[in-house]
Design an enzyme around this catalytic site. Structure first.
Site, PDB file in Angstrom:
ATOM      1  N   CYS A 188      45.540  50.959  34.287  1.00 48.48           N
ATOM      2  CA  CYS A 188      44.379  51.089  35.174  1.00 48.48           C
ATOM      3  C   CYS A 188      43.247  50.190  34.689  1.00 48.48           C
ATOM      4  O   CYS A 188      42.752  50.348  33.573  1.00 48.48           O
ATOM      5  CB  CYS A 188      43.922  52.550  35.215  1.00 48.48           C
ATOM      6  N   CYS A 212      40.144  52.071  33.532  1.00 46.69           N
ATOM      7  CA  CYS A 212      40.262  52.601  32.163  1.00 46.69           C
ATOM      8  C   CYS A 212      40.058  51.474  31.161  1.00 46.69           C
ATOM      9  O   CYS A 212      39.378  51.639  30.143  1.00 46.69           O
ATOM     10  CB  CYS A 212      41.638  53.240  31.963  1.00 46.69           C
TER      11      CYS A 212
END
Length: 468
Positions: free
Chosen positions: A388, A391
């Site tokens: 991600c 993230c």
């Protein structure tokens, strides 16, 4: 979204003569746009097309051109230079390698030189205004088109007007089919994308109009950059045969896609725009970076990746509208609905938050932490997926938080919550999208979810200090 033949009012006299020359109806050699046909393949050759090559085998016919619902109509009074019947093969993979270290200006000049009136710039009303400036600096005539979804911000429309005045051009707009929009809104309402995802709306308002527009071209120019979306756009070449859309000649391999700023960083784009005093979207000064439709775009906050301002209610892997799905990175494209690579995929993703002050929790570890009613110390835990990009964008601030809390009596941990762990994280740990940050208090069994989108270290520290 439609296309416009565009040339700056300050363009050289050579450019002006170019238009007057090719627009002359008295020139018997100037074929009309839309009056080409592809001859039969010689020697009964196979219909298989090599995507690394593009063949121009068009031959003029004198039949009346059919009406074409594409970006061509306004430009149809301007004829393209005669196309040679000689077979012209181009290896675009090799050309991409040759231009890998070229400047955006050099790449833009090559694209405009090669395709002339059969290429156009796709302009979204954001920082891709840099493409228009590069095209203007080449001194060549250029065409511009834009997708008007009907839901753009007022600031975007004002930028369109500013751009037309600066470069002396007329942007041609492509609009979605009114019947399709009407059916979608009457059936699902104006904001269905918040409930079942943005793909259907984008398909009606963006992808299908783009497909119609590109059928009137042989090549197009985009503002894609590798750093815009590390999870999906990190392998964009500067030029390629478009793997998804078809061009004027029809069929696989009939459209070439140019990405002149693929290797340029976002901050370098902005340095260029400021240096050249190029008009920009007023939303940029309000914290917007990636700009799309008004209901699906918002400013980004400290610690957030630029694409996090788009479709923020969805997982990172869903943050593409479909216009550039042919450029989605292979390992991202092979992820299934839970964000796990399929069995036949060899893709690997390096872990993140990898530091001695961040404890990696297993499934049993997070379960024990969640069930405990009397913890020895409070815990801060991030639910994450290493693929991600959001993230990834907060990794530095989270690691810094862990360093600051070291020895303070507050433990900092991480739990990888994609794949087989996702359903558990959604049902038991309040996972909505990645990343999700939880605080497990010392004397309470129920974790407290961090409610803010601000992921800078100071905001995270304030959250911890308020509840520790």
């Amino acid at each position: 979204m439609a296309l416009a033949v565009t040339s700056s009012s300050s363009t050289t006299a050579a450019s002006t003569s170019f238009f007057s020359r090719i627009a002359s109806s008295s020139d018997p050699k100037a074929p009309e746009i839309g009056s080409f046909k592809v001859p039969e393949r010689p020697n009964g050759s196979s219909g298989v097309v090599n995507l690394t090559q593009r063949r121009s085998l068009v031959r003029r016919v004198n039949a009346e051109p059919q009406r074409r619902d594409s970006i061509v109509p306004l430009a149809a009074t301007i004829a393209t230079p005669e196309v040679s019947e000689k077979q012209d093969e181009e290896d675009y993979e090799q050309l991409a390698r040759d231009l890998e270290n070229a400047s955006p200006l050099e790449i833009m000049d090559k694209a405009l030189e090669k395709f002339g009136n059969d290429i156009a710039i796709a302009f979204s009303g954001a920082e891709d205004v840099a493409l228009l400036e590069y095209a203007h600096l080449t001194g060549r005539p250029f065409r511009v088109f834009s997708l008007d979804t009907g839901r753009l911000n007022p600031e975007t429309y004002r930028l369109f007007d500013d751009v037309e005045k600066r470069y002396g051009i007329h942007i041609e707009y492509m609009f979605p089919d009114a019947v399709e929009v009407q059916a979608l809104v009457r059936t699902k309402g104006l904001f269905s994308f918040y409930e079942d995802g943005h793909q259907e709306c984008c398909r009606v308002r963006k992808v299908r109009p783009l497909r119609r527009a590109l059928k009137g071209l042989k090549a197009w120019i985009t503002g894609q950059r590798k750093d815009q979306s590390p999870g999906t756009r990190s392998e964009i070449p500067v030029v390629q045969v478009d793997p998804v859309f078809e061009g004027l000649d029809g069929g696989i391999g009939s459209l070439v896609k140019w990405n002149p700023v693929a290797n340029v960083k976002g901050n370098d784009i902005w340095t260029f725009l400021r240096t050249m005093n190029v008009p920009v979207n007023a939303l940029h000064s309000q914290g917007y970076v990636s700009i799309g439709c008004e209901p699906c775009t918002r400013p980004v906050l400290p610690g957030q990746h630029e694409r996090e301002g788009r479709w923020w209610w969805e997982d990172a892997k869903a943050k593409e509208c479909g216009l550039h799905k042919g450029n989605i990175k292979q390992d991202a494209a092979q992820l299934n609905g839970n964000g796990v690579a399929h069995e036949n995929s060899t893709a690997t993703v390096a872990d993140i938050f990898d530091t001695q002050n961040v404890v990696s929790l297993s499934r049993s570890g997070i379960e024990n932490l969640a069930k405990s009613e009397e913890r020895k110390e409070p815990w801060v835990v991030v639910l994450y997926a290493p693929w991600c990009q959001f993230c990834q964008a907060m990794e530095q601030s989270y690691v810094e938080l862990a360093d600051k809390l070291a020895g303070s009596g507050v433990k900092v941990g991480k739990f990888r919550a994609d794949g087989e762990q996702k359903e558990y994280a959604k049902s038991e740990l309040q996972l909505g999208s990645f990343p999700t940050i939880l605080l497990f208090p010392k004397h309470s069994s129920r974790p407290i979810k961090y409610p803010s989108e601000k992921r800078d270290v100071d905001s995270l520290m304030a959250f911890v200090n308020a509840l520790r």
